[in-house]
Design a protein around this motif. Structure first.
Motif, mmCIF file in Angstrom:
data_model
loop_
_atom_site.group_PDB
_atom_site.id
_atom_site.type_symbol
_atom_site.label_atom_id
_atom_site.label_comp_id
_atom_site.label_asym_id
_atom_site.label_seq_id
_atom_site.Cartn_x
_atom_site.Cartn_y
_atom_site.Cartn_z
ATOM 1 N N LEU A 1 13.989 34.832 12.071
ATOM 2 C CA LEU A 1 13.413 33.702 11.312
ATOM 3 C C LEU A 1 11.943 33.485 11.684
ATOM 4 C CD1 LEU A 1 16.346 31.087 11.321
ATOM 5 C CD2 LEU A 1 15.675 32.678 9.504
ATOM 6 N N GLU A 2 11.621 33.720 12.953
ATOM 7 C CA GLU A 2 10.215 33.614 13.397
ATOM 8 C C GLU A 2 9.351 34.637 12.642
ATOM 9 O OE1 GLU A 2 8.726 31.618 15.473
ATOM 10 O OE2 GLU A 2 10.346 30.679 16.599
ATOM 11 N N ASP B 1 8.787 33.356 9.182
ATOM 12 C CA ASP B 1 7.822 32.257 9.246
ATOM 13 C C ASP B 1 6.392 32.811 9.359
ATOM 14 O OD1 ASP B 1 7.130 29.428 9.625
ATOM 15 O OD2 ASP B 1 6.579 30.085 11.662
ATOM 16 N N SER C 1 8.401 37.111 16.590
ATOM 17 C CA SER C 1 9.046 36.454 17.733
ATOM 18 C C SER C 1 8.350 36.837 19.031
ATOM 19 C CB SER C 1 10.515 36.893 17.792
ATOM 20 O OG SER C 1 10.968 36.848 19.129
ATOM 21 N N THR D 1 17.337 38.435 17.818
ATOM 22 C CA THR D 1 18.362 37.485 17.358
ATOM 23 C C THR D 1 18.017 37.011 15.945
ATOM 24 O OG1 THR D 1 17.117 35.614 18.165
ATOM 25 C CG2 THR D 1 18.707 36.620 19.719
ATOM 26 N N HIS D 2 18.971 36.261 15.359
ATOM 27 C CA HIS D 2 18.703 35.690 14.048
ATOM 28 C C HIS D 2 17.480 34.769 14.114
ATOM 29 C CE1 HIS D 2 19.459 34.487 10.003
ATOM 30 N NE2 HIS D 2 19.474 33.205 10.350
ATOM 31 N N GLU D 3 17.371 34.016 15.211
ATOM 32 C CA GLU D 3 16.214 33.108 15.372
ATOM 33 C C GLU D 3 14.910 33.911 15.469
ATOM 34 O OE1 GLU D 3 19.150 32.653 17.025
ATOM 35 O OE2 GLU D 3 19.596 31.007 15.623
ATOM 36 N N ASP D 4 14.961 35.009 16.199
ATOM 37 C CA ASP D 4 13.764 35.874 16.286
ATOM 38 C C ASP D 4 13.353 36.318 14.886
ATOM 39 O OD1 ASP D 4 13.582 35.932 19.107
ATOM 40 O OD2 ASP D 4 15.058 37.551 19.226
#
Ligand code: SAM
Ligand code: SF4
Length: 480
Positions: free
Chosen positions: A353-354, A357, A304, A348-351
């Protein structure tokens, strides 16, 4: 009288532009034979820098007549060479120090010593002083070369000695070493770190970045070749910035790698690389020489951009993936591994996921994965840590699943191929099975006899597992 000099992390943070001096250790003036008839036991925690320091400590001790033992009841000196990178590493050491108390009770002459990164933290020294009175000697990473003088004082005076410097001193060359392995050697090319990643204690415990002069490195490697070593691993916290601290001459890591690769050493590895300083020139040199192994440990820490920025890593996810792309293009056979931290404050959860990825895109064949551990005195320790421990653990499990697929894929690509293996010895788990590592750093098990230990041989891979490969020797008489 007890001799006490405590460290200070605030002073350790400061950097000056002064170049480091190089001095030469004079073994002769130090020979006091204080180890005659005595045995020592060393426990080493942490990274390769500590393992390399332990080899110097062994050298210093054996020069004085000390003999190594693995039996604690036989030891006259027990030294713990410590790691400060995460809280659990430190807890292990405190647990061990507690356990040593009973040995001291049985043998009051037993000397207990603590060295390495932990003593560089003032809190640790305070805690040892208050709660571990049976510890006789404490020194840090900047004064390993003085340990005999310290030990002599402790043995003669029967007093406690704590001496930790906050700042690095000179680079000390020609220190004696007793290496752990007969075929693979660590070679320090630089000390310290100036990166100041916000989570990391290393720049405080290991001081300013300072490179060894190339002449000392090259002559050390020539000596290792003479002694029959087959593999060297160049060590530094950020090997890519080797030489940047030289004010008078221009000499880079790429040049050092190329100069070493011209020598008759079959295998060269290096660790650790920081992505921000990984130049195309370095990639070209690795691609050009067969004796530079197609294996790079390239810690990314997070996928992230928000987190990378807060970590002060000085690159973005896109820049990292671009570097990885350039590496794969020029060295298609390369195996890449990495380090990743989950649960960094504000991740964060999005971080997260990055990060997953990035792990897929970078095609890593392995990773060390860690839950963030706050280290007092580092900038991140002051950030609000808003990730519940359970959430951080869940992220680690998910990440490990993905990372393990990479391990398996990395091994699988060698199935039904012949690989070159540096034979290390008998496998830990299976009797009469030898094991060793390939050029891509894959562990291989195969049947063979002990005359092969220390040789580089061809092995045909019959089975690929997640953590290792099984194979059979192609031609037993062939040595490379
Ligand atoms: N110099 C190397 C680098 O930059 O990658 C290695 C440094 S450290 C000995 C090895 C790894 O420990 C780091 O790459 C990082 O992933 C991890 N680490 C360092 N500090 C940490 C912390 N406070 N909490 C969790 N992991 C940490
Ligand atoms: Fe720590 Fe960053 Fe230096 Fe590695 S580069 S030792 S992670 S500060």
């Amino acid at each position: 009288m007890d001799r006490i000099t405590k460290p200070n992390l605030n002073n350790a943070r400061k950097r000056t532009k002064d170049n480091s001096n190089t001095v030469t250790y004079n073994a002769k003036t130090e020979i006091k034979n204080i180890g005659e008839g005595k045995k020592y036991l060393i426990q080493t925690h942490g990274c390769q820098a500590n393992e390399a320091d332990t080899e110097v400590i062994r050298g210093l001790l054996e020069n004085q007549g000390f003999i190594a033992t693995t039996v604690i009841e036989e030891a006259d000196l027990v030294l713990i060479n410590t790691c400060a990178i995460r809280e659990n590493a430190e807890n292990k050491v405190f647990g061990e120090l507690g356990r040593l108390k009973s040995f001291k009770r049985v043998n009051p002459d037993l000397v207990i010593a603590v060295s390495g990164c932990m003593p560089q933290e003032e809190e640790v020294v305070e805690r040892i002083m208050k709660k571990y009175p049976h510890v006789d000697l404490v020194f840090g990473t900047h004064n390993v070369n003085r340990m005999i003088e310290y030990l002599d004082y402790v043995l003669r005076e029967k007093k406690r000695l704590i001496e930790v410097y906050s700042k690095e001193g000179d680079i000390v060359e020609k220190l004696p070493q007793v290496r752990e392995n007969r075929f693979k050697a660590w070679v320090n090319i630089m000390f310290g770190c100036d990166e100041f990643c916000t989570y990391c204690i290393v720049p405080y415990t290991r001081g300013k970045e300072r490179s060894r002069h190339k002449d000392y490195i090259i002559s050390e490697v020539k000596e290792l070749i003479k002694q029959g070593y087959k593999e060297i691993t160049l060590l530094g916290q950020n090997v890519n910035s080797y030489g940047l601290d030289f004010s008078e001459e221009k000499y880079s890591f790429a040049q050092l790698l190329a100069d070493l690769a011209e020598l008759d050493i079959p295998r060269i590895k290096f660790t650790t690389s920081h992505p921000k300083d990984f130049s195309d020139e370095i990639i070209d040199v690795i691609a050009r020489y067969d004796n530079i192994m197609p294996f790079i440990h390239l810690p990314v820490q997070s996928g992230s951009n928000n987190v990378l920025k807060k970590m002060n890593r000085k690159y973005t996810k896109e820049q990292y993936l671009d570097l990885v792309d350039r590496i794969y293009k020029k060295i298609p056979n390369i195996s890449l591994t990495t380090d990743i931290i989950v649960g960094f404050p504000t991740e964060t959860h999005e971080d997260f996921l990055e990060t997953l990825d990035l792990v897929e895109k970078a095609r890593f064949e392995g990773s060390y994965t860690f839950i963030y551990s706050p280290r007092k005195g580092t900038p991140a320790a002051a950030y609000e840590n808003n990730i519940p421990a359970e959430e951080a653990k869940q992220r680690l499990y998910i990440l490990n699943d993905l990372v393990n697929q990479g391990y398996a894929r990395g091994n699988h690509r060698f199935l039904h191929q012949t690989v070159k293996v540096l034979v290390e010895g008998y496998s830990k788990t299976q009797k009469d099975v030898l094991s060793g590592y390939t050029e891509n750093n894959k562990l291989v098990n195969f049947k063979g006899d002990d005359r092969l230990i220390g040789q580089i041989i061809d092995v045909y891979i019959e089975e690929a597992k997640t953590w290792s490969l099984d194979g059979k020797i192609v031609n037993e008489d062939k040595e490379h």
